[in-house]
Design a protein around this motif. Structure first.
Motif, PDB file in Angstrom:
ATOM      1  N   ASP A   1       0.815  -1.214   0.000  1.00  0.00           N
ATOM      2  CA  ASP A   1       0.000   0.000   0.000  1.00  0.00           C
ATOM      3  C   ASP A   1       0.848   1.263   0.000  1.00  0.00           C
ATOM      4  OD1 ASP A   1      -2.746  -0.973   0.076  1.00  0.00           O
ATOM      5  OD2 ASP A   1      -2.294  -1.729   2.079  1.00  0.00           O
ATOM      6  N   GLN A   2       2.169   1.099  -0.105  1.00  0.00           N
ATOM      7  CA  GLN A   2       3.125   2.214  -0.093  1.00  0.00           C
ATOM      8  C   GLN A   2       3.048   3.028   1.194  1.00  0.00           C
ATOM      9  OE1 GLN A   2       2.177   4.001  -4.020  1.00  0.00           O
ATOM     10  NE2 GLN A   2       4.163   3.222  -4.697  1.00  0.00           N
ATOM     11  N   VAL A   3       2.861   2.304   2.274  1.00  0.00           N
ATOM     12  CA  VAL A   3       2.971   2.905   3.604  1.00  0.00           C
ATOM     13  C   VAL A   3       4.438   2.887   4.001  1.00  0.00           C
ATOM     14  CG1 VAL A   3       2.350   2.679   6.040  1.00  0.00           C
ATOM     15  CG2 VAL A   3       0.673   2.109   4.267  1.00  0.00           C
ATOM     16  N   THR A   4       4.968   4.030   4.381  1.00  0.00           N
ATOM     17  CA  THR A   4       6.364   4.099   4.826  1.00  0.00           C
ATOM     18  C   THR A   4       6.462   3.609   6.262  1.00  0.00           C
ATOM     19  OG1 THR A   4       6.863   5.959   3.364  1.00  0.00           O
ATOM     20  CG2 THR A   4       8.315   5.633   5.257  1.00  0.00           C
ATOM     21  N   ILE A   5       7.347   2.649   6.463  1.00  0.00           N
ATOM     22  CA  ILE A   5       7.558   2.059   7.786  1.00  0.00           C
ATOM     23  C   ILE A   5       9.017   2.234   8.163  1.00  0.00           C
ATOM     24  CG2 ILE A   5       7.477  -0.081   9.134  1.00  0.00           C
ATOM     25  CD1 ILE A   5       5.272  -0.987   7.107  1.00  0.00           C
ATOM     26  N   GLN A   6       9.255   2.601   9.386  1.00  0.00           N
ATOM     27  CA  GLN A   6      10.617   2.754   9.887  1.00  0.00           C
ATOM     28  C   GLN A   6      10.791   1.906  11.140  1.00  0.00           C
ATOM     29  OE1 GLN A   6      10.690   7.077  10.311  1.00  0.00           O
ATOM     30  NE2 GLN A   6      11.923   7.252   8.466  1.00  0.00           N
ATOM     31  N   LEU A   7      11.766   1.029  11.101  1.00  0.00           N
ATOM     32  CA  LEU A   7      12.160   0.280  12.291  1.00  0.00           C
ATOM     33  C   LEU A   7      13.354   0.989  12.900  1.00  0.00           C
ATOM     34  CD1 LEU A   7      11.958  -3.431  11.051  1.00  0.00           C
ATOM     35  CD2 LEU A   7      10.221  -2.122  12.292  1.00  0.00           C
ATOM     36  N   VAL A   8      13.209   1.412  14.143  1.00  0.00           N
ATOM     37  CA  VAL A   8      14.237   2.215  14.789  1.00  0.00           C
ATOM     38  C   VAL A   8      14.715   1.498  16.049  1.00  0.00           C
ATOM     39  CG1 VAL A   8      14.814   4.467  15.772  1.00  0.00           C
ATOM     40  CG2 VAL A   8      13.120   4.306  13.919  1.00  0.00           C
ATOM     41  N   GLU A   9      16.010   1.189  16.086  1.00  0.00           N
ATOM     42  CA  GLU A   9      16.574   0.551  17.275  1.00  0.00           C
ATOM     43  C   GLU A   9      16.718   1.586  18.383  1.00  0.00           C
ATOM     44  OE1 GLU A   9      19.898  -2.598  17.233  1.00  0.00           O
ATOM     45  OE2 GLU A   9      20.886  -0.779  17.924  1.00  0.00           O
ATOM     46  N   VAL A  10      16.173   1.274  19.545  1.00  0.00           N
ATOM     47  CA  VAL A  10      16.195   2.198  20.679  1.00  0.00           C
ATOM     48  C   VAL A  10      16.884   1.538  21.870  1.00  0.00           C
ATOM     49  CG1 VAL A  10      14.115   3.432  19.948  1.00  0.00           C
ATOM     50  CG2 VAL A  10      13.896   1.431  21.433  1.00  0.00           C
ATOM     51  N   GLU A  11      17.228   2.349  22.836  1.00  0.00           N
ATOM     52  CA  GLU A  11      17.912   1.851  24.034  1.00  0.00           C
ATOM     53  C   GLU A  11      16.902   1.294  25.019  1.00  0.00           C
ATOM     54  OE1 GLU A  11      21.264   1.766  24.814  1.00  0.00           O
ATOM     55  OE2 GLU A  11      21.679   2.344  22.737  1.00  0.00           O
ATOM     56  N   GLN A  12      16.216   0.243  24.606  1.00  0.00           N
ATOM     57  CA  GLN A  12      15.221  -0.382  25.466  1.00  0.00           C
ATOM     58  C   GLN A  12      15.387  -1.894  25.414  1.00  0.00           C
ATOM     59  OE1 GLN A  12      11.192   0.837  24.679  1.00  0.00           O
ATOM     60  NE2 GLN A  12      11.614   3.008  24.947  1.00  0.00           N
ATOM     61  N   PRO A  13      15.026  -2.576  26.501  1.00  0.00           N
ATOM     62  CA  PRO A  13      15.104  -4.035  26.531  1.00  0.00           C
ATOM     63  C   PRO A  13      13.977  -4.650  25.713  1.00  0.00           C
ATOM     64  CG  PRO A  13      14.138  -3.231  28.575  1.00  0.00           C
ATOM     65  CD  PRO A  13      14.571  -2.015  27.801  1.00  0.00           C
ATOM     66  N   PRO A  14      13.999  -5.961  25.490  1.00  0.00           N
ATOM     67  CA  PRO A  14      12.941  -6.639  24.734  1.00  0.00           C
ATOM     68  C   PRO A  14      11.587  -6.555  25.430  1.00  0.00           C
ATOM     69  CG  PRO A  14      14.903  -8.019  24.894  1.00  0.00           C
ATOM     70  CD  PRO A  14      15.115  -6.867  25.838  1.00  0.00           C
ATOM     71  N   LEU A  15      10.550  -6.934  24.678  1.00  0.00           N
ATOM     72  CA  LEU A  15       9.205  -7.038  25.237  1.00  0.00           C
ATOM     73  C   LEU A  15       9.191  -7.997  26.420  1.00  0.00           C
ATOM     74  CD1 LEU A  15       6.902  -7.471  22.081  1.00  0.00           C
ATOM     75  CD2 LEU A  15       6.817  -5.569  23.710  1.00  0.00           C
ATOM     76  N   ALA A  16       8.331  -7.712  27.369  1.00  0.00           N
ATOM     77  CA  ALA A  16       8.090  -8.673  28.448  1.00  0.00           C
ATOM     78  C   ALA A  16       7.582  -9.973  27.829  1.00  0.00           C
ATOM     79  CB  ALA A  16       7.060  -8.113  29.422  1.00  0.00           C
ATOM     80  N   LYS A  17       7.935 -11.092  28.436  1.00  0.00           N
ATOM     81  CA  LYS A  17       7.601 -12.395  27.844  1.00  0.00           C
ATOM     82  C   LYS A  17       6.109 -12.563  27.603  1.00  0.00           C
ATOM     83  CE  LYS A  17      11.603 -15.138  29.252  1.00  0.00           C
ATOM     84  NZ  LYS A  17      12.081 -15.204  27.839  1.00  0.00           N
ATOM     85  N   GLU A  18       5.278 -12.004  28.474  1.00  0.00           N
ATOM     86  CA  GLU A  18       3.832 -12.174  28.301  1.00  0.00           C
ATOM     87  C   GLU A  18       3.287 -11.374  27.118  1.00  0.00           C
ATOM     88  OE1 GLU A  18       4.331  -9.031  31.605  1.00  0.00           O
ATOM     89  OE2 GLU A  18       5.296 -10.907  30.977  1.00  0.00           O
ATOM     90  N   LEU A  19       4.099 -10.478  26.568  1.00  0.00           N
ATOM     91  CA  LEU A  19       3.670  -9.689  25.408  1.00  0.00           C
ATOM     92  C   LEU A  19       4.294 -10.185  24.105  1.00  0.00           C
ATOM     93  CD1 LEU A  19       3.756  -6.078  26.896  1.00  0.00           C
ATOM     94  CD2 LEU A  19       1.808  -7.634  26.702  1.00  0.00           C
ATOM     95  N   GLN A  20       5.204 -11.154  24.196  1.00  0.00           N
ATOM     96  CA  GLN A  20       5.853 -11.676  23.003  1.00  0.00           C
ATOM     97  C   GLN A  20       4.916 -12.611  22.248  1.00  0.00           C
ATOM     98  OE1 GLN A  20       9.611 -13.416  24.173  1.00  0.00           O
ATOM     99  NE2 GLN A  20      10.296 -11.534  25.194  1.00  0.00           N
ATOM    100  N   VAL A  21       4.991 -12.549  20.925  1.00  0.00           N
ATOM    101  CA  VAL A  21       4.158 -13.375  20.057  1.00  0.00           C
ATOM    102  C   VAL A  21       4.937 -14.636  19.703  1.00  0.00           C
ATOM    103  CG1 VAL A  21       2.831 -13.426  17.912  1.00  0.00           C
ATOM    104  CG2 VAL A  21       3.170 -11.251  19.123  1.00  0.00           C
ATOM    105  N   GLN A  22       4.264 -15.767  19.710  1.00  0.00           N
ATOM    106  CA  GLN A  22       4.909 -17.028  19.354  1.00  0.00           C
ATOM    107  C   GLN A  22       4.963 -17.160  17.836  1.00  0.00           C
ATOM    108  OE1 GLN A  22       6.386 -19.074  21.694  1.00  0.00           O
ATOM    109  NE2 GLN A  22       5.850 -17.317  22.971  1.00  0.00           N
ATOM    110  N   ASN A  23       6.130 -16.844  17.264  1.00  0.00           N
ATOM    111  CA  ASN A  23       6.318 -16.932  15.823  1.00  0.00           C
ATOM    112  C   ASN A  23       7.801 -17.145  15.538  1.00  0.00           C
ATOM    113  OD1 ASN A  23       7.518 -14.350  16.099  1.00  0.00           O
ATOM    114  ND2 ASN A  23       5.585 -13.317  15.625  1.00  0.00           N
TER     115      ASN A  23
END
Length: 296
Positions: free
Chosen positions: A115-137
């Motif tokens: 759809d030509q949506v611009t997406i930006q993945l930005v690495e930040v100074e934060q730890p990973p998601l809490a385990k209960e919020l992680q998706v199994q994939n």
């Protein structure tokens, strides 16, 4: 502290490809398949972390045969997403393997979907998601997308839009940026045409900001009325209560509560598996299902 950005909502023509891109490529969970509450013929897809936490959610109204968009005098643009520290190389490899072209600048990968949506993945100074919020994939938990980071308001008069955010919310603009917390921001961008914007594939319908609860939202509604802003609607969507305002540039802004959330009509472990309808629409299920738009 809750995330300042609640969700962003866009338009797509391609339901199946949209689902594949945001779940299989980006690794988000399909947390809700419901309908546009203003047009029950239109499907509404929600993606986010495992629980669909406010601040992680991207939604799409699915409109078959949707035409091209024309971004002109005012529009919302780009989805900035946070990825945890140490995950940038993983995402470079993932996009390369998926044959998705991207550009890299410092800690940011930029690319587009169909759809030509611009997406930006930005690495930040934060730890990973809490385990209960992680998706199994197939994406390791310590590399998964953390949530929304940024977007852009393109307007003809930067000062009027900046004044809206300052008077209503107390947010100050510095060189075109409104810094919402240590990482998250929105950018105000000048447009230079009087040609009218036309919504279409990939258009962003609105940006939603988080409001703690209904009491705070009702207070904001009263303040917006007193200040004379263009209020569109105060409405309960079932999953959250929302206030919609057109900022002076013409873009739709939503303010949405953090609760009650997506488990009012589905259990957490089954989110997105069936067509979900909030309680006030459930009685119309047969009628709604019969009239849904389908892909051409």
């Amino acid at each position: 502290m809750f995330a300042p950005l609640h969700h962003v909502s866009l338009l797509t023509r391609y339901a199946e490809e949209n689902h594949f891109f945001y779940t299989t490529i980006l690794g988000l969970r399909f947390v809700k398949k419901t309908v546009n509450q203003e047009n029950h013929k239109m499907l509404h897809y929600y993606y986010g972390d495992y629980a669909g936490t406010p601040g992680s959610v991207i939604t799409f109204f699915v409109i078959p045969a949707l035409a091209n968009r024309y971004d002109n005098d005012h529009f919302l643009n780009s989805i900035g997403l946070k990825i945890p520290k140490g995950s940038l190389y993983f995402w470079e490899q993932r996009l390369t393997e998926a044959q998705i072209g991207f550009t890299k600048e410092a800690n940011t990968l930029s690319f587009q979907n169909r759809d030509q949506v611009t997406i930006q993945l930005v690495e930040v100074e934060q730890p990973p998601l809490a385990k209960e919020l992680q998706v199994q994939n197939t994406i390791p938990g310590d590399k998964q997308i953390l949530g929304l980071l940024s977007t852009e308001f393109h307007v003809t008069d930067l000062e009027k839009t900046a004044d809206f955010f300052y008077r209503l919310l107390g947010w100050e603009t510095d060189q075109g940026y409104l810094q919402l917390n240590e990482t998250d921001s929105i950018q105000l961008v000048q447009t230079n045409t009087v040609e009218k914007t036309r919504m279409g594939r990939g258009s962003m319908d609105h940006v939603a900001f988080s409001i703690r609860d209904e009491t705070a939202l009702n207070h904001l509604y009263e303040k917006a009325k007193q200040q004379g802003w263009h209020i569109e609607k105060l409405v309960h969507r079932g999953y959250f209560k929302s206030l919609y305002i057109r900022e002076p540039g013409g873009n739709r802004v939503e303010f949405a509560t953090l609760t009650p959330g997506f488990t009012i009509d589905e259990p957490l472990d089954a989110l997105g598996e069936q067509l979900a309808l909030p309680p006030f629409l459930e009685k119309k299920r047969t009628e709604i299902e019969a009239a849904l738009y389908h892909e051409p």
